[in-house]
Structures are given as structure tokens and as C-alpha cells.
Design an enzyme around this catalytic site. Structure first.
Site, PDB file in Angstrom:
ATOM      1  N   TYR A   1      52.276  51.196  40.897  1.00 55.51           N
ATOM      2  CA  TYR A   1      51.413  50.223  41.570  1.00 55.51           C
ATOM      3  C   TYR A   1      51.118  50.820  42.925  1.00 55.51           C
ATOM      4  O   TYR A   1      52.040  51.305  43.596  1.00 55.51           O
ATOM      5  CB  TYR A   1      52.152  48.902  41.784  1.00 55.51           C
ATOM      6  CG  TYR A   1      52.219  48.006  40.573  1.00 55.51           C
ATOM      7  CD1 TYR A   1      51.070  47.601  39.916  1.00 55.51           C
ATOM      8  CD2 TYR A   1      53.441  47.526  40.110  1.00 55.51           C
ATOM      9  CE1 TYR A   1      51.139  46.759  38.815  1.00 55.51           C
ATOM     10  CE2 TYR A   1      53.516  46.678  39.016  1.00 55.51           C
ATOM     11  CZ  TYR A   1      52.356  46.299  38.376  1.00 55.51           C
ATOM     12  OH  TYR A   1      52.424  45.461  37.290  1.00 55.51           O
TER      13      TYR A   1
ATOM     14  N   SER B   1      58.652  51.075  35.011  1.00 57.33           N
ATOM     15  CA  SER B   1      57.821  50.328  35.971  1.00 57.33           C
ATOM     16  C   SER B   1      58.226  50.665  37.403  1.00 57.33           C
ATOM     17  O   SER B   1      59.402  50.923  37.681  1.00 57.33           O
ATOM     18  CB  SER B   1      58.029  48.833  35.720  1.00 57.33           C
ATOM     19  OG  SER B   1      57.672  48.090  36.857  1.00 57.33           O
TER      20      SER B   1
ATOM     21  N   THR C   1      48.484  51.362  37.047  1.00 57.16           N
ATOM     22  CA  THR C   1      48.099  50.022  36.583  1.00 57.16           C
ATOM     23  C   THR C   1      47.055  49.450  37.523  1.00 57.16           C
ATOM     24  O   THR C   1      47.265  49.403  38.742  1.00 57.16           O
ATOM     25  CB  THR C   1      49.348  49.116  36.506  1.00 57.16           C
ATOM     26  OG1 THR C   1      50.252  49.713  35.591  1.00 57.16           O
ATOM     27  CG2 THR C   1      48.995  47.716  36.034  1.00 57.16           C
TER      28      THR C   1
ATOM     29  N   HIS D   1      47.479  43.195  30.505  1.00 58.40           N
ATOM     30  CA  HIS D   1      48.786  42.924  31.113  1.00 58.40           C
ATOM     31  C   HIS D   1      49.535  41.833  30.324  1.00 58.40           C
ATOM     32  O   HIS D   1      50.226  40.986  30.885  1.00 58.40           O
ATOM     33  CB  HIS D   1      48.600  42.494  32.582  1.00 58.40           C
ATOM     34  CG  HIS D   1      49.660  43.021  33.494  1.00 58.40           C
ATOM     35  ND1 HIS D   1      49.504  44.177  34.233  1.00 58.40           N
ATOM     36  CD2 HIS D   1      50.906  42.560  33.804  1.00 58.40           C
ATOM     37  CE1 HIS D   1      50.594  44.383  34.955  1.00 58.40           C
ATOM     38  NE2 HIS D   1      51.460  43.424  34.706  1.00 58.40           N
TER      39      HIS D   1
ATOM     40  N   LYS E   1      45.932  52.205  33.245  1.00 54.50           N
ATOM     41  CA  LYS E   1      46.397  51.083  32.424  1.00 54.50           C
ATOM     42  C   LYS E   1      45.766  49.777  32.907  1.00 54.50           C
ATOM     43  O   LYS E   1      45.885  49.443  34.097  1.00 54.50           O
ATOM     44  CB  LYS E   1      47.923  50.988  32.512  1.00 54.50           C
ATOM     45  CG  LYS E   1      48.517  49.791  31.791  1.00 54.50           C
ATOM     46  CD  LYS E   1      50.033  49.864  31.774  1.00 54.50           C
ATOM     47  CE  LYS E   1      50.656  48.682  31.062  1.00 54.50           C
ATOM     48  NZ  LYS E   1      50.685  47.448  31.856  1.00 54.50           N
TER      49      LYS E   1
HETATM   50  C1  LIG Z   1      58.112  40.713  32.065  1.00 52.81           C
HETATM   51  C2  LIG Z   1      56.968  41.677  32.165  1.00 52.81           C
HETATM   52  C3  LIG Z   1      56.896  42.538  33.239  1.00 52.81           C
HETATM   53  C4  LIG Z   1      55.856  43.470  33.309  1.00 52.81           C
HETATM   54  N1  LIG Z   1      55.847  44.356  34.346  1.00 52.81           N
HETATM   55  C5  LIG Z   1      54.884  45.307  34.375  1.00 52.81           C
HETATM   56  C6  LIG Z   1      54.902  46.291  35.387  1.00 52.81           C
HETATM   57  O1  LIG Z   1      55.781  46.313  36.244  1.00 52.81           O
HETATM   58  N2  LIG Z   1      53.912  47.218  35.372  1.00 52.81           N
HETATM   59  C7  LIG Z   1      52.923  47.219  34.434  1.00 52.81           C
HETATM   60  O2  LIG Z   1      52.043  48.081  34.462  1.00 52.81           O
HETATM   61  N3  LIG Z   1      52.895  46.304  33.455  1.00 52.81           N
HETATM   62  C8  LIG Z   1      53.848  45.357  33.403  1.00 52.81           C
HETATM   63  N4  LIG Z   1      53.838  44.435  32.401  1.00 52.81           N
HETATM   64  C9  LIG Z   1      52.788  44.496  31.362  1.00 52.81           C
HETATM   65  C10 LIG Z   1      53.226  45.378  30.192  1.00 52.81           C
HETATM   66  O3  LIG Z   1      53.235  46.741  30.539  1.00 52.81           O
HETATM   67  C11 LIG Z   1      52.272  45.220  29.015  1.00 52.81           C
HETATM   68  O4  LIG Z   1      50.948  45.428  29.440  1.00 52.81           O
HETATM   69  C12 LIG Z   1      52.371  43.865  28.316  1.00 52.81           C
HETATM   70  O5  LIG Z   1      53.703  43.412  28.334  1.00 52.81           O
HETATM   71  C13 LIG Z   1      51.875  43.980  26.886  1.00 52.81           C
HETATM   72  O6  LIG Z   1      51.879  42.753  26.243  1.00 52.81           O
HETATM   73  P1  LIG Z   1      53.083  42.274  25.275  1.00 52.81           P
HETATM   74  O7  LIG Z   1      54.245  42.053  26.153  1.00 52.81           O
HETATM   75  O8  LIG Z   1      52.550  41.003  24.699  1.00 52.81           O
HETATM   76  O9  LIG Z   1      53.310  43.341  24.268  1.00 52.81           O
HETATM   77  C14 LIG Z   1      54.850  43.505  32.312  1.00 52.81           C
HETATM   78  C15 LIG Z   1      54.947  42.624  31.231  1.00 52.81           C
HETATM   79  C16 LIG Z   1      55.984  41.723  31.143  1.00 52.81           C
HETATM   80  C17 LIG Z   1      56.068  40.819  29.948  1.00 52.81           C
END
Ligand SMILES: Cc1cc2nc3c(=O)[nH]c(=O)nc-3n(C[C@H](O)[C@H](O)[C@H](O)COP(=O)(O)O)c2cc1C
Length: 381
Positions: A129, A106, A155, A275, A251
Site C-alpha cells: 500500500y 500484506s 493494491t 477487494h 491489484k
Molecule cells: C480480512 C481481509 C484482509 C485483507 N487485507 C488485504 C490487504 O492487506 N491487502 C490487499 O491487497 N488486499 C487485502 N484483502 C483483499 C484480498 O487480497 C482479496 O482481494 C479478497 O480477499 C478476495 O476475496 P475473497 O476473500 O472473497 O476470496 C483483504 C481481504 C480480507 C478478507
């Protein structure tokens, strides 16, 4: 406690982490309807059992993002891994690479992509981002290029950071420095706290040299979120497509029309994602929209998916419905918080085993066979 499945990792993370960070990982937007739907909608599908065709062993390898990988899932971008465990990004990368799967770092990370490159010769992917300040974006892209990143995830579902009410209650992103209450919360989790402090006070590496983002990880996280470009549009995707020579994956796609537009703008793939239910509450679950997106694209663009994947059977359903691979999010973030590299390795193994047993009982010899048979191996519940 032994981590038998992802829920075990979640419970272990709950015990080990201060509440502010557990809730940040676990929570979703507003009423958390999409967070729940991501899980619940897997139950709309049942698997077809086939007997007496037992293949002696199964091959879980498959091709996504231009390479053959030993497992049909990878570690997706999760922000601030280095807050859940000391050197969290490095530990997750070690576990991923030991299993031969990619990790996508990330933009909001404690370790930089250059630091990860020093840890491993394995495949590194990066999630971007786009901030209002495009020169910052340029810096990140240049660093990703220097680190040999071949796949960039842009994203696009976070132009506005949604409201996660658990975070509001806990002060995540409004606290910019350690309050006495938060310090007490941290000290009540001594093994986590010592693990983190051994590695020095965490900073968001991408901005730690920029005083305007503040000092300390909480201030930096708040500053970064507030600087995401809220006017991001398809023109920016076109600009990035011209600028980034490697593979570009968009994404955060949930509508067939947006999937087609991503293809027409020259993306190499999409991640069907909401997300993890953290952005548009009441948006569809990802497994719910996958069939219509796959039908619209009809093989003209690669589809990955994330959101709520906690079981091998979830992965099997998504591959049958047209995804080439799955991104894990919370599943591995919890495992990292619970037990570092060993925890992530354990959960990768558990999901691999669940996927393997599921295929075996469906009479399938490989993930490739599953993908070729497609939705014929599923029944609506
Ligand atoms: C704590 C946390 C931080 C996240 N940070 C980012 C991020 O920095 N960039 C991003 O594209 N998605 C981020 N996501 C989304 C994840 O890439 C992903 O889409 C999502 O966690 C999928 O769902 P799941 O956790 O239920 O498997 C984040 C998700 C969580 C739970």
C-alpha cells in the site's frame, strides 16, 4: 470438526474467533452487494460435462507469474493474519510452501517479510500500500528486496478505505486500545486468546518501531489505514515501475480501460479484484468482468483474479475465462483461524481435489488443457 470445504472452515473460524475479527474477515462494504455478487455470479456459468475420455490422472500444474506452480491458485494478501492465529503469517506460509504455492504477504501484517524469509526458502511475494509518507514505502521496498521478493503487488482499489458496517458496529479501527467489552469478547474465546498471547501481544511489524503509529495492533491498524495516500495515481505507478526491478502486478482492476493502462505503464500483470467486496459496494463481481477484460487485453498482459473463490469449480470457471491463476483470500484466512497451518493445508487440499474432480468429469487431463480450450468448456446458465 473435519474441514471438508471452505464453508466448514468459515463456520469453525466463527466459533474460534472473537466476533470483531470474524466480522472483519467475513464482511464487505456498506450493503455487501458486491460481496454477494462475487459468489452469486459464478452461477452464471455452467461446466460442460464430457464422458468416456477419462484421463487416468489430471495435472493441476500451470504457469503464472513467471513460474510453473503445482496448483492454479495461491494465497493472496490478507491483512493481520497474525491476529487470527498466533504466528499466522508464518503458519500460512508453511502451508502454502508445503503445497508448493506462493503466498503474497500484506503490508498490514503482524510478521514482516524478513521474518517470513527466515522461515522458508520458498517464493515470497509482497503487497504494497502506498502511504502518504513515501520514505515508509521505500523502507518496505528495500526490505522486500533484501528478502528476495520477486513479485510485488500494488493494491490500487483502497485510496479511501470504504465503510464496512460490521466493523463500525464492532469498533474495529475506532477502538485503539482494549476496552473492557473487547477484553470480555477475547476471554470468551480462550483457545484463540491463549494461542495469540503465547506469541506476545501482536504488533504490526512494519510500524512497531515507529511511535507515531501508536502502540498495539488496533491503534497501528487505524493509523496505517488513515495514512494510505488518497491521491495515488498512474504517475505513482510509473514511479514504482522505475523503482521496482522485479515483477509488478497491479491489484484491484475491474475495468478494461484500466487493464489496458496498467499494461501500457509496464505492469507485468493485473489482479482482477474488487477487494473481496470490501471497497466499492455495487461494483461488478470479478468473474462478471473477467471476460471483457480478457477480451480487451487479448493475451497482451497476464490476468490473475480473486473474489469469492470457495470451490474448485469457481477456479475452473476463472481459468476457462482467461485467468492464469487465482488468489485465495477469505478461504485460507478462515482455515488459518480454524486450525492454523493444518487448516490452511486442509483447505488447499480440498480445493485441489475439487478442481481435480471437476476437470476429470469435464474430460480434461490438465489445467493447461483447460486454459487452452478456454470458454468452450463453459455454457451460460
Ligand atoms: C480480512 C481481509 C484482509 C485483507 N487485507 C488485504 C490487504 O492487506 N491487502 C490487499 O491487497 N488486499 C487485502 N484483502 C483483499 C484480498 O487480497 C482479496 O482481494 C479478497 O480477499 C478476495 O476475496 P475473497 O476473500 O472473497 O476470496 C483483504 C481481504 C480480507 C478478507
Amino acid at each position: 470438526m473435519e474441514l471438508i470445504n471452505v464453508e466448514d472452515a468459515r463456520q469453525a473460524a466463527r466459533r474460534r474467533l472473537p466476533r470483531i475479527f470474524f466480522d472483519y474477515i467475513d464482511g464487505g462494504a456498506f450493503g455487501e452487494a458486491t460481496l454477494r455478487a462475487n459468489r452469486a455470479d459464478f452461477d452464471r456459468w455452467r461446466l460442460v460435462q464430457r464422458v468416456l475420455v477419462n484421463p487416468a490422472s489430471r495435472d493441476l500444474a500451470t504457469t503464472y507469474l513467471g513460474s510453473r506452480h503445482p496448483l492454479p491458485f495461491m494465497l493472496g494478501p490478507v491483512g493481520f493474519l497474525g491476529l487470527y492465529a498466533g504466528r499466522g503469517e508464518q503458519q500460512a506460509t508453511q502451508a502454502a510452501h508445503a503445497a508448493g504455492v506462493p503466498l503474497c504477504l500484506s503490508s498490514f501484517s503482524i510478521a514482516s517479510i524478513a521474518e517470513l524469509r527466515r522461515e522458508t526458502a520458498g517464493p515470497l511475494m509482497f503487497q504494497l500500500y502506498i502511504l502518504k509518507d513515501r520514505s515508509f514505502c521505500e523502507e518496505l521496498l528495500a526490505e522486500a528486496e533484501r528478502a528476495g521478493v520477486d513479485t510485488l503487488f500494488l493494491t490500487v482499489d483502497t485510496a479511501i478505505t470504504s465503510v464496512r458496517e460490521r466493523d463500525v458496529r464492532n469498533g474495529f479501527r475506532s477502538l485503539t486500545k482494549l476496552s473492557p467489552g473487547l477484553l470480555a469478547q477475547f476471554l470468551a474465546r480462550p483457545s484463540w486468546f491463549l494461542d495469540l498471547m503465547r506469541n506476545g501481544a501482536p504488533q504490526v511489524r512494519a510500524v512497531s518501531h515507529k511511535p507515531e503509529f501508536g502502540r498495539g495492533v488496533l491503534a497501528q491498524a487505524a493509523a496505517l489505514s488513515s495514512r494510505i495516500d488518497q491521491t495515488l495515481s498512474w504517475q505513482d505507478v510509473a514511479w514504482l515501475r522505475g523503482r521496482w526491478k522485479g515483477r509488478l502486478v497491479i491489484k484491484g482492476i475491474l475495468a478494461a480501460a484500466d487493464a489496458l493502462r496498467a499494461r501500457d505503464e509496464g505492469a507485468d500483470g493485473i489482479v482482477v479484484s474488487n477487494h473481496g467486496g470490501r471497497q466499492l459496494d455495487c461494483a461488478s463481481s470479478t468473474i462478471g468482468v473477467l471476460p471483457e477484460i480478457a477480451a480487451a487485453l487479448d493475451g497482451s498482459l497476464e490476468i490473475l483474479i480473486d473474489g469469492g473463490f470457495r470451490r474448485g469449480s469457481d477456479i475452473v470457471k476463472a481459468l476457462a475465462l482467461g485467468a492464469s491463476g487465482v488468489l485465495l483470500g477469505r478461504a485460507y484466512a478462515f482455515a488459518l483461524a480454524a486450525a492454523g497451518t493444518a487448516g490452511v493445508s486442509r483447505i488447499i487440499e480440498a480445493l485441489a481435489r475439487e478442481t481435480d474432480i471437476t476437470l476429470a468429469l469435464m474430460g480434461l487431463a490438465s489445467v493447461d488443457e483447460l486454459r487452452a480450450k478456454g470458454a468452450a468448456v463453459l455454457r451460460p446458465a
